[in-house]
Enzyme design. Structure first.
Site, short mmCIF file in Angstrom:
data_model
loop_
_atom_site.label_atom_id
_atom_site.label_comp_id
_atom_site.label_asym_id
_atom_site.label_seq_id
_atom_site.Cartn_x
_atom_site.Cartn_y
_atom_site.Cartn_z
N HIS A 1 19.42 -13.65 -39.21
CA HIS A 1 19.25 -12.27 -39.67
C HIS A 1 19.96 -11.33 -38.70
O HIS A 1 20.42 -11.75 -37.63
CB HIS A 1 17.75 -11.92 -39.80
CG HIS A 1 16.96 -12.01 -38.53
ND1 HIS A 1 15.99 -12.95 -38.31
CD2 HIS A 1 17.01 -11.26 -37.41
CE1 HIS A 1 15.46 -12.78 -37.11
NE2 HIS A 1 16.08 -11.76 -36.53
P1 TYD Z 1 11.34 -13.85 -37.53
O1 TYD Z 1 11.83 -12.62 -36.84
O2 TYD Z 1 11.89 -14.13 -38.88
O3 TYD Z 1 11.53 -15.12 -36.59
P2 TYD Z 1 12.90 -15.83 -36.02
O4 TYD Z 1 13.82 -14.75 -35.59
O5 TYD Z 1 12.44 -16.67 -34.86
O6 TYD Z 1 13.48 -16.66 -37.11
O7 TYD Z 1 9.75 -13.73 -37.61
C1 TYD Z 1 8.94 -14.78 -38.07
C2 TYD Z 1 7.63 -14.20 -38.59
O8 TYD Z 1 6.92 -13.52 -37.54
C3 TYD Z 1 7.82 -13.18 -39.71
O9 TYD Z 1 6.78 -13.39 -40.65
C4 TYD Z 1 7.60 -11.84 -39.05
C5 TYD Z 1 6.65 -12.16 -37.90
N1 TYD Z 1 6.88 -11.30 -36.72
C6 TYD Z 1 5.98 -10.29 -36.43
O10 TYD Z 1 4.98 -10.06 -37.14
N2 TYD Z 1 6.22 -9.52 -35.32
C7 TYD Z 1 7.28 -9.72 -34.51
O11 TYD Z 1 7.46 -8.98 -33.49
C8 TYD Z 1 8.21 -10.76 -34.84
C9 TYD Z 1 9.43 -11.01 -34.01
C10 TYD Z 1 7.98 -11.53 -35.96
#
Ligand code: TYD
Length: 135
Positions: A51
């Site tokens: 992303h």
């Molecule tokens: P995501 O940012 O997609 O993880 P990665 O970058 O490791 O692939 O986040 C995964 C899940 O965690 C998503 O449901 C959103 C949640 N999340 C929060 O609630 N707060 C946060 O600060 C972060 C980074 C993620």
């Protein structure tokens, strides 16, 4: 060739009976930290991230294990391996990023410039290319 996307931030590492690394706002980290999060116990072989953020900036440290970070601005694609706790990677806004090849020990510590906001995410690569006007 000079890297456009890979911006490494080295923070102090003190060595005595263990190591100690530290980072301060505006000195080592180029924004005011509003949030931290960390990632561990990865499913081996699966990459994460995939992303970009519209506004949020981050500095990412691999404080244990290793990770191959792939960065993409819609035009250039660059990668770097992080495997040292004193080596941070600055992730600017609007940079598509993927965390790959994490091992069973990998822990990633992420410092973020903004609070969590799902609307700040671009999770679709085609959409990312549209937003960067590089279709
Ligand atoms: P995501 O940012 O997609 O993880 P990665 O970058 O490791 O692939 O986040 C995964 C899940 O965690 C998503 O449901 C959103 C949640 N999340 C929060 O609630 N707060 C946060 O600060 C972060 C980074 C993620």
């Amino acid at each position: 060739m000079k890297n456009k996307l890979i911006k490494i931030i080295k923070i102090p590492r003190i060595e005595d009976d263990c190591y100690l690394c530290f980072a301060e706002n505006n000195k080592h980290i180029p924004f005011k930290i509003k949030r931290i999060f960390y990632i561990g116990l990865p499913v081996l072989g699966l990459s994460r991230g995939k992303h970009a953020h519209r506004k949020n900036k981050q500095v990412l440290f691999c404080i244990q294990g290793k990770v191959r970070m792939v960065l993409d601005n819609g035009k250039d694609r660059e990668e770097v391996i992080l495997d040292r706790p004193e080596t941070g990677l600055f992730l600017d806004k609007m940079v598509w990023h993927e965390m790959c090849d994490m091992d069973e020990k990998t822990i990633l510590l992420v410092l973020a410039s903004d609070f969590y906001d799902e609307k700040d995410y671009i999770r679709n690569y085609k959409k990312f290319l549209q937003v960067t006007n590089r279709k």
